[in-house]
Scaffold this motif. Sequence first.
Motif, PDB file in Angstrom:
ATOM      1  N   VAL B 123       0.818  -1.205   0.000  1.00  0.00           N
ATOM      2  CA  VAL B 123       0.000   0.000   0.000  1.00  0.00           C
ATOM      3  C   VAL B 123       0.852   1.255   0.000  1.00  0.00           C
ATOM      4  N   LEU B 124       1.911   1.254   0.840  1.00  0.00           N
ATOM      5  CA  LEU B 124       2.705   2.464   1.010  1.00  0.00           C
ATOM      6  C   LEU B 124       3.308   2.979  -0.297  1.00  0.00           C
ATOM      7  N   PRO B 125       4.059   2.127  -1.020  1.00  0.00           N
ATOM      8  CA  PRO B 125       4.617   2.632  -2.286  1.00  0.00           C
ATOM      9  C   PRO B 125       3.536   3.085  -3.267  1.00  0.00           C
ATOM     10  N   LEU B 126       2.403   2.402  -3.250  1.00  0.00           N
ATOM     11  CA  LEU B 126       1.325   2.787  -4.167  1.00  0.00           C
ATOM     12  C   LEU B 126       0.817   4.192  -3.839  1.00  0.00           C
ATOM     13  N   VAL B 127       0.584   4.442  -2.536  1.00  0.00           N
ATOM     14  CA  VAL B 127       0.074   5.750  -2.128  1.00  0.00           C
ATOM     15  C   VAL B 127       1.106   6.844  -2.412  1.00  0.00           C
ATOM     16  N   VAL B 128       2.381   6.554  -2.106  1.00  0.00           N
ATOM     17  CA  VAL B 128       3.427   7.544  -2.360  1.00  0.00           C
ATOM     18  C   VAL B 128       3.494   7.865  -3.859  1.00  0.00           C
ATOM     19  N   ALA B 129       3.418   6.833  -4.689  1.00  0.00           N
ATOM     20  CA  ALA B 129       3.452   7.054  -6.134  1.00  0.00           C
ATOM     21  C   ALA B 129       2.243   7.877  -6.582  1.00  0.00           C
ATOM     22  N   HIS B 130       1.093   7.626  -5.978  1.00  0.00           N
ATOM     23  CA  HIS B 130      -0.105   8.396  -6.328  1.00  0.00           C
ATOM     24  C   HIS B 130       0.068   9.874  -5.998  1.00  0.00           C
TER      25      HIS B 130
END
Lengths: 217, 524
Positions: B123-130
């Motif tokens: 989740v974390l990398p996905l949110v940061v990328a978003h």
Amino acid sequence: MTTPGLEICGVTVSFNGSRVLTDVSLRVERGEIVAVLGPSGSGKSTLLRVIAGLVPASSGSVHVDGNDMSGIPTHRRGVGLVFQNNQLFPHLDVADNVAYGLRIARITAGQRRARVAALLALIGMSDHATRDVATLSGGEAARVALARSLATTPRILLLDEPLSGLDHDLRYSLAQELRRVIHAAGSTALLVTHDPLEAERIADRVVRLTELSSGTS
Amino acid sequence: MTAADAHGPYGRVARRLVIVPGVFVALFTVWPAFATLRRGFDITAAITETGLRNTVLFTVWQATVSAALTLIVGLPVTWIVSRHEFVGRRIVRALTLVPFVLPTLVVGLAFRAVLPADLRSGVLPLVVAHVFLNVAVVVRVVGARWESQPRSFDEAAATLGAGAITRFRTVTLPMLRGSIAGAAGLVFMYCFTTYGAARVLAGPSRPVTETEIYRFAVLAGDMRAASALAVTQVVIVGAVLALTARGASHTSVPQRPLALRTAAPLRRFGVAIGAVLITVAFVLPIIGLVSRSIRVGDGFSPAAWRHAFGGAGALDVVSSLTASLTTAAAAATLSIMIGSLIAFAQVHAASRAAHGVATACEVIPVVVSAVVVGLGFLLAFRTSPFDWRGQWWLLPVSHAVVALPLVSRTVVASMRQIPADLRSAASTLGASPLRVLASIDASLLRRPIGAATALAALVSLGEFGASSLLSRRGNETLTMAVGRLLGRPGDVVQAQAFVAAVVLAALCLALVTVVDLATTLGQR
């Protein structure tokens, strides 16, 4: 001699090396309305902005009610400014525009309502409290802007070509109304304009900007 | 003003021409959507089946968190780049817009390249990328409003006794509210329909709706589940956009340019620090992307690049590049033609019906995400006489549909800005309607239409959602190559995926730079 409402001594303003105001001095007594005349581009608006603290002076001093204003930010100066295009907040209605400064001064809701009602009565707009400011005519907007600045009883009221956007007839009838309202509020006022007739109708005393430089007045 | 005046000289032509986009949208958006709906109208499956429900809930949750964080990061960034003038401001502002220009798949890869191994999926990398991807939306949408907000409102509040924080709270924020809501809605939609970045970063344990639609449709062959998810997604996106778009058009503020200038020392210090942080944050992933393409195992080697250009190995850059460019050219041409006709009818059509068709053509494609377009095509064009699965043009058409909302919105906005009086003036000077169109509208619209065409090409170059459902053998675009290579083992093969991503990123940036230069030069 009593303390003047406003005293400007030797104010000079330069932008990027070019002088906008040179060594301007002016004294306005308490309760007096003074008009400064000058053509557009002569630095009249800049003079008001220096007094309000929106533009820093390169040199010189501004005293309001005997207090030195240097280093005091705009919002702590107690100076009211009626802008050339009124600058009514588009997201607030007429009454909330007038009440804006009262809210910031943490005036209680009851007193606030009473004060707003009194001001709207003073400018003859009691029936328009909840109107969207975008629907106001030029004359109405000018009066609301005046009421908004008067609400917090500023120590000095500054007016920057308050009637410039209006047509001829309305302009001079409103000029007299402005004079009446400012005197009724007991305010000290400094007005800048390019129109001698407008200046005469509103002010007790009219001076030319060029007369204010180095020594005179 | 009479009704005839209101529609100007083009009313009749616009009414007839609306048939073209009408047929296009009906055939390539409404009909595929209907084909999907027919299989997935039982969206209760998305509520009752635990797997599907969890996917939808997780997708909503991550999109909400992503959108909130994007605002928290984006507003200060916007404040720095749109309210201050400093050396390099244009560059810093351009940097914040770069991720939005890059394909989301490429951005996902960039994050995989810079994040430590144990943080590469979840989740974390996905949110940061978003956040990284969508700060651009806040800078663009809110920045446009903030930049044009006259300083004098702020000054008026100051003369009434308001300090800096009070001024922000009582004047700036309420005036920006509509644009903030609009930006939040857009960001939510982009994060909710995330696909490229999610394929790379979310990991198999945390699938989002788009990746699940792909998995069900292509890998598992479960069209019912794919359709149920697609329909649910369309409903949610439509609802969110309807809510926030209303907020966006609420307050109207007189536009006036503002002289940007830095002020007090404390503020100047804050802005400087912020500008440096932004620069680092936005340059780092791109450096990571490039460096990963030349790393094989523990060392650096140009092997992946040599293989890719030599045509040996798993990737043939030249042929993929050709495929990407032809597809993008076809998609952009189609999209700008249809989009301009929609805008023309939207702004000028003389009849209410024509106007309605134009509005439908503008609105319907907005709620259909790329993967849903792909799924719809898959379901709609499999039986004769519409069996077009093998046709080469189906891919560019799908890209055109994906790009259409952006294109028509851009053209409508610029068409509306042309004052009707200009046309009247030209008419009174003896210009026929056709002449008015050529001499007034066409010349004033040349630049926005050029920009919109480039935008469509950009969307097509990075398009991965519809493509991955419609992929055929041969004619593989760069984006599809990246997707294919990532799933294969081997150091060199992995590096080659990054080679393709770097080429793709360079292509997108080159396109934007050329368009930007052309527009700035055109202004002189």
